[in-house]
Enzyme design. Structure first.
Site, PDB file in Angstrom:
ATOM      1  N   GLU A  49       0.603  -1.085   0.260  1.00 59.29           N
ATOM      2  CA  GLU A  49      -0.128   0.016  -0.022  1.00 59.29           C
ATOM      3  C   GLU A  49       0.811   1.347  -0.091  1.00 59.29           C
ATOM      4  OE1 GLU A  49      -3.623   1.838   2.612  1.00 59.29           O
ATOM      5  OE2 GLU A  49      -2.152   0.412   3.686  1.00 59.29           O
ATOM      6  N   LYS A 122     -10.097   1.354  -2.007  1.00 61.55           N
ATOM      7  CA  LYS A 122     -10.234   1.146  -0.317  1.00 61.55           C
ATOM      8  C   LYS A 122     -11.686   1.462   0.231  1.00 61.55           C
ATOM      9  CE  LYS A 122      -7.561   1.183   3.833  1.00 61.55           C
ATOM     10  NZ  LYS A 122      -6.089   1.591   4.295  1.00 61.55           N
ATOM     11  N   CYS A 166      -5.253  -3.191   2.895  1.00 64.79           N
ATOM     12  CA  CYS A 166      -4.871  -2.671   4.214  1.00 64.79           C
ATOM     13  C   CYS A 166      -6.172  -3.060   5.258  1.00 64.79           C
ATOM     14  CB  CYS A 166      -4.401  -1.460   4.360  1.00 64.79           C
ATOM     15  SG  CYS A 166      -3.371  -1.602   5.973  1.00 64.79           S
TER      16      CYS A 166
END
Length: 307
Positions: A49, A122, A166
């Site tokens: 990331e 995300k 993440c």
């Protein structure tokens, strides 16, 4: 892109690296490691990331928005060119400027010919001490204009990639929705680390939790998981804390959660393995979790709390 027939075995690699405040230097390190992975036979390479910059979310600073780029833009073009030159599928990460005031933490997937196979913005955005991501990132779209869910695998020449990012890795719903949509691999580009003042026992608990939850997604969905993380200690620009020590420990595991490759907590390195793609199907025949789901009884999962 329609579904593409893929061979039984897939050579894949995950890159673990340290980053600097010089985007050019960080991307040069990324490119070096990607080239090495491709030279060693990788057909799919996954990056961590926000690999082009320091993890800037330790503080809230409007000047940081200057780091954001559109897609296409300079970083996406560089990754595209690299994928095309090396003939690999490449998963990268970009701080995306979508429009004035709308920025995303975006994973991009480039095909072997350099074309953009797809992107994932995300969905789960944290806001914790040292991880002030809500200041910078708008959550990804839950539903696209064409009716696709935000949790939709990206079709590539190496298979259907369930790309998440993440904080998404802590949510079983995200992994399950990707699996139900046909993902063949779960991929979690990550930037996670310790508060350097935490005691060793707390650090060990956090690391074990991070590894365990993702191996759990592999087991519960009978899918391999790829989780590249960064390394190095990055200072807090505001000097309000001692910064974050990113714990590395990138790993690739198989559809029963078994480790196929794992890094240490401090080295820049490339993890490589060969996946046998028939294993997910064979395991689902003897551990048929998806068959036995009680979808008629799960309605309350859509509620914030159950009264």
């Amino acid at each position: 892109m329609s579904s593409i027939a893929t061979p039984r075995f897939l050579n894949l690699a995950a890159v673990q690296q340290a980053c600097t405040d010089d985007k050019t230097a960080s991307l040069a390190t990324t490119e070096k490691l990607v080239r090495e992975a491709a030279t060693n036979g990788a057909e799919l390479v996954v990056l961590q990331e926000l690999h082009a910059t320091l993890y800037f979310c330790q503080t809230e600073d409007t000047e940081v928005f200057e780091l954001a780029e559109p897609i296409p833009g300079p970083t996406s073009q560089r990754l595209s060119d690299l994928a095309r030159e090396l003939g690999i599928v490449l998963v990268g990460s970009i701080f995306e400027r979508r429009m004035n005031g709308v920025y995303h933490n975006t994973a991009v997937v480039f095909e072997k010919d350099g074309s953009l196979a797809g992107l994932y913005r995300k969905m789960h955005i944290p806001d914790d001490p040292g991880f002030y991501e809500k200041f910078y990132f708008t959550p990804g779209d839950a539903q696209f204009n064409d009716g696709r869910s935000g949790f939709t695998p990206i079709n590539t020449s190496v298979g259907k990639l369930g790309v998440l990012v993440c904080w998404d890795q802590w949510y079983p719903e995200a992994a399950r929705l990707m699996a139900l949509a046909g993902a063949e691999i779960l991929i979690y580009p990550t930037a996670i680390g310790w508060d350097v003042t935490d005691d060793p026992e707390e650090q060990a608990r956090q690391l074990e939790a991070w590894v365990t939850v993702q191996r759990g997604h592999a087991v519960a969905n009978n899918l391999p998981v790829v989780a590249p993380n960064r390394v190095g200690t990055e200072p807090d620009p505001s000097k309000q804390s001692d910064g974050i020590r990113f714990w590395g420990n990138s790993f690739i595991c198989g559809p029963q959660g078994e480790f196929l490759a794992r890094a240490d907590e401090e080295s820049e390195c490339i993890l490589s393995t060969t996946l046998d793609r028939t294993r997910s199907e064979s395991i689902r025949r003897i551990w048929p979790y998806l068959r036995d789901r009680r979808i008629d009884a799960y309605g309350d999962i859509l509620k914030r709390v159950r009264d």
